[in-house]
Design an enzyme around this catalytic site. Structure first.
Site, mmCIF file in Angstrom:
data_model
loop_
_atom_site.group_PDB
_atom_site.id
_atom_site.type_symbol
_atom_site.label_atom_id
_atom_site.label_comp_id
_atom_site.label_asym_id
_atom_site.label_seq_id
_atom_site.Cartn_x
_atom_site.Cartn_y
_atom_site.Cartn_z
ATOM 1 N N LEU A 172 0.850 -1.197 0.000
ATOM 2 C CA LEU A 172 0.000 0.000 0.000
ATOM 3 C C LEU A 172 0.882 1.242 0.000
ATOM 4 O O LEU A 172 1.598 1.507 0.961
ATOM 5 C CB LEU A 172 -0.901 0.005 1.236
ATOM 6 N N ARG A 191 3.185 15.306 4.729
ATOM 7 C CA ARG A 191 4.086 15.808 5.775
ATOM 8 C C ARG A 191 5.568 15.712 5.401
ATOM 9 O O ARG A 191 6.423 16.237 6.102
ATOM 10 C CB ARG A 191 3.816 15.070 7.103
ATOM 11 N N LYS A 214 6.353 10.176 -1.385
ATOM 12 C CA LYS A 214 6.992 9.745 -0.132
ATOM 13 C C LYS A 214 7.789 8.462 -0.292
ATOM 14 O O LYS A 214 8.931 8.379 0.154
ATOM 15 C CB LYS A 214 5.931 9.570 0.955
ATOM 16 N N THR A 256 -7.418 2.119 3.560
ATOM 17 C CA THR A 256 -6.527 0.982 3.295
ATOM 18 C C THR A 256 -7.280 -0.215 2.698
ATOM 19 O O THR A 256 -6.715 -0.958 1.894
ATOM 20 C CB THR A 256 -5.809 0.544 4.585
ATOM 21 N N ALA A 302 56.386 14.792 -8.418
ATOM 22 C CA ALA A 302 55.327 15.733 -8.033
ATOM 23 C C ALA A 302 54.921 16.582 -9.226
ATOM 24 O O ALA A 302 55.755 17.030 -9.990
ATOM 25 C CB ALA A 302 55.826 16.626 -6.909
ATOM 26 N N SER A 347 59.829 16.068 -11.570
ATOM 27 C CA SER A 347 58.686 16.868 -11.123
ATOM 28 C C SER A 347 58.195 17.837 -12.186
ATOM 29 O O SER A 347 58.973 18.320 -13.005
ATOM 30 C CB SER A 347 59.081 17.683 -9.885
HETATM 31 C C1 UD1 Z 1 -3.045 2.172 9.435
HETATM 32 C C2 UD1 Z 1 -3.935 1.135 10.097
HETATM 33 C C3 UD1 Z 1 -3.640 1.088 11.581
HETATM 34 C C4 UD1 Z 1 -2.193 0.806 11.818
HETATM 35 C C5 UD1 Z 1 -1.307 1.798 11.072
HETATM 36 C C6 UD1 Z 1 0.125 1.366 11.118
HETATM 37 C C7 UD1 Z 1 -6.006 1.075 8.820
HETATM 38 C C8 UD1 Z 1 -7.409 1.549 8.747
HETATM 39 N N1 UD1 Z 1 -5.305 1.498 9.865
HETATM 40 O O1 UD1 Z 1 -3.409 3.426 9.971
HETATM 41 O O2 UD1 Z 1 -4.416 0.074 12.199
HETATM 42 O O3 UD1 Z 1 -1.897 0.874 13.213
HETATM 43 O O4 UD1 Z 1 -1.679 1.849 9.673
HETATM 44 O O5 UD1 Z 1 0.929 2.346 10.530
HETATM 45 O O6 UD1 Z 1 -5.581 0.309 7.982
HETATM 46 N N2 UD1 Z 1 -2.855 3.904 1.959
HETATM 47 C C9 UD1 Z 1 -3.244 3.755 0.646
HETATM 48 N N3 UD1 Z 1 -4.477 4.183 0.275
HETATM 49 C C10 UD1 Z 1 -5.341 4.737 1.147
HETATM 50 C C11 UD1 Z 1 -4.939 4.896 2.487
HETATM 51 C C12 UD1 Z 1 -3.682 4.464 2.861
HETATM 52 O O7 UD1 Z 1 -2.488 3.261 -0.175
HETATM 53 O O8 UD1 Z 1 -6.458 5.086 0.714
HETATM 54 C C13 UD1 Z 1 -1.523 3.445 2.364
HETATM 55 C C14 UD1 Z 1 -0.616 4.556 2.840
HETATM 56 O O9 UD1 Z 1 0.150 5.071 1.750
HETATM 57 C C15 UD1 Z 1 0.262 3.846 3.862
HETATM 58 C C16 UD1 Z 1 -0.627 2.736 4.388
HETATM 59 O O10 UD1 Z 1 -1.653 2.564 3.445
HETATM 60 O O11 UD1 Z 1 1.382 3.255 3.251
HETATM 61 C C17 UD1 Z 1 -1.213 3.073 5.752
HETATM 62 O O12 UD1 Z 1 -1.991 4.242 5.601
HETATM 63 P P1 UD1 Z 1 -2.057 5.337 6.730
HETATM 64 O O13 UD1 Z 1 -2.922 6.447 6.282
HETATM 65 O O14 UD1 Z 1 -0.690 5.660 7.193
HETATM 66 O O15 UD1 Z 1 -2.852 4.516 7.837
HETATM 67 P P2 UD1 Z 1 -2.968 4.851 9.355
HETATM 68 O O16 UD1 Z 1 -4.097 5.775 9.546
HETATM 69 O O17 UD1 Z 1 -1.652 5.205 9.892
#
Ligand code: UD1
Ligand code: CA
Length: 452
Positions: A8, A15, A22, A79, A377, A402
């Site tokens: 993912l 940030r 990223k 996610t 040198a 040199s």
């Molecule tokens: C997520 C988890 C949380 C966990 C945490 C660990 C969920 C709902 N929550 O939260 O339980 O403790 O990660 O870091 O899964 N991403 C996508 N598409 C999206 C949203 C996210 O590809 O629509 C990717 C982000 O790029 C990232 C990963 O998924 O690599 C996690 O997403 P992030 O938004 O960081 O999730 P958290 O809210 O931190």
């Protein structure tokens, strides 16, 4: 039954305050997500699905992998929605390993443990205990069995007390995963389709859900900003310094030691501060590296000494050679046994024969230097006429005075001598002395100019 991996990586990474997506920010010289793909290749995945959202062109230019499928998640709806973008590529019989693109230091051994945990259960989650679990999904248990993950924003006060958290990495059977994903809803605090909701669905069907844990906490730490990026970089570099130390190197300061590639060290190697190794670097036994040296794709043989502030790139340094301080070996520099290169010497596509020396202020390009020759040198090989490069050959035992210029193509025979300050444009035979400079005139009664 195969293994499908879903990484993912569609999050925006706001940030990071960067125009670079990223997951392309490097750790130890390699984009984060490339590191994950390389790790996954080590555990033998059958297919790898990269879910991306931003900077697709840049990602596709910079990231490679075998069996890699690109899955666009145009809108980041959570996610669960992200994993769904890869659903078409997932076989029902496959196990699906979900990874997060911004946790770059996950180890193959940990992923193997996670997959092993799945062997004795229906699902497996990688979890850790955190002193401060704020913001993370909490693991809800009934004994050994996990029954749900509750996101921080959706958790009750009591659930927020739980310190075991979801790292985001898990293994789920393909057919079940697809079925559960299609049932996800977004009626939660963030209005997102949570992958984590799949866990309660599984538990409701009586599935056994077990946890595995990483060896080191940094393996599951994510990067959201550049402070976290640098923390992971240092954790990774510290571990590499430890590998070098355990392999026989004394490292003056593990905090000032950077390997961006692959370093192999022999025994009794000593590495001073501010060491940077890039690409494939090999140090033999008893090699000593002074402070502030940069080594790129090079081979340093047993007993060689690299003095401070030297830069060596695509070059090889033979046994017991010495280099520097302040030397630069460029691609194709090849130093044979016991040869020496001193301060402010640059070499490119040049072989320095056994025991030969170029101790000061010299440029040798496209040159072959025979055994025990001495390059004085300030010697310069003039290898470039503005269009073409030409070769200089210096025989064994030759002595170049040199501040000489050797205008290539030119050959200095074995045992020949070149007088200091010469500009040599024609070859010199064996054992000849060649002097090619304006003759000295001493003028009596010379009157200096006076001030007008
Ligand atoms: C997520 C988890 C949380 C966990 C945490 C660990 C969920 C709902 N929550 O939260 O339980 O403790 O990660 O870091 O899964 N991403 C996508 N598409 C999206 C949203 C996210 O590809 O629509 C990717 C982000 O790029 C990232 C990963 O998924 O690599 C996690 O997403 P992030 O938004 O960081 O999730 P958290 O809210 O931190
Ligand atoms: Ca996160």
């Amino acid at each position: 039954m195969g293994l499908s991996v879903v990484i993912l990586a569609a999050g925006k990474g706001t940030r990071m305050k960067s125009s670079l997506p990223k997951v392309l920010h490097p750790i130890a010289g390699l984009p984060m997500v490339q590191r994950i793909i390389n790790t996954v290749e080590q555990i033998g995945a059958d297919s790898v699905n990269l879910v991306y959202g931003h900077g697709g062109d840049l990602l596709q230019q910079q990231i490679t992998g075998s069996n890699l499928t690109w899955c666009l998640q145009a809108e980041q709806l959570g996610t669960g929605h992200a994993v769904q973008q890869a659903a078409d590529n997932i076989n029902d019989e496959d196990d699906v390993l979900v990874l997060v693109g911004d946790a770059p230091l996950i180890k193959p051994s940990t992923l193997k443990r996670l997959l092993a945990a799945k062997q004795n259960a229906d699902l497996a989650l990688l979890t850790v205990q955190l002193d401060d679990p704020t913001g993370m999904g909490r693991i809800i248990r009934d004994g050994d069995n996990i029954t749900a993950i509750v996101e921080h924003k959706d958790a009750t006060e009591q659930q927020r007390e739980i310190t075991e958290i979801n790292t985001g990495m898990m293994v789920i059977p393909g057919a079940d995963l697809k079925r559960w994903l299609s049932g996800l809803q977004n009626n939660n605090a963030q209005g997102e389709y949570y992958l984590t909701d799949v866990i309660a669905m599984a538990a409701n069907e009586g599935k056994q859900i077990r946890a595995a844990h990483p060896e080191k906490p940094f393996e599951v730490e994510g990067v959201n900003n550049r402070v976290q990026l640098s923390a992971l970089e240092r954790a990774f570099q510290l571990e590499q310094a430890e590998h070098a130390m355990l392999a026989g190197a004394t490292v003056a300061d593990p905090a000032r030691f950077d390997v961006r590639g692959e370093l192999s060290v022999g025994s009794d190697v000593v590495i001073d501060i501010n060491f940077v190794a890039v690409g494939k670097v090999t140090l033999g036994d008893n090699v000593r590296i002074g402070a502030n040296c940069v080594l790129i794709d090079c081979d340093i043989a047993d007993g060689a000494v690299i003095e401070a502030n030297s830069i060596i790139e695509q070059a090889s340094v033979g046994p017991n050679c010495t280099v520097g301080p302040f030397a630069r070996l460029r691609p194709g520099a090849n130093m044979l046994d016991g040869s020496k290169v001193g301060n402010f010497v640059e070499m490119k596509k040049t072989t320095l024969g056994k025991g030969a020396k170029a101790n000061h202020l010299t440029y040798l390009g496209d040159t072959e230097v025979g055994e025990n020759a001495n390059i004085g040198a300030g010697t310069i090989t003039c290898n470039y006429d503005g269009v073409n490069k030409s070769k200089t050959v210096i025989g064994s035992g030759a002595f170049i005075g040199s501040n000489s210029s050797l205008v290539a193509p030119v050959t200095i025979g074995e045992g020949a001598t070149v007088g200091a300050g010469s500009v040599i444009t024609k070859s010199v035979e064996q054992h000849q002395l060649s002097v090619a400079r304006g003759k000295q005139r001493n003028i009596d009664g010379w009157e200096r100019p006076t001030k007008r």
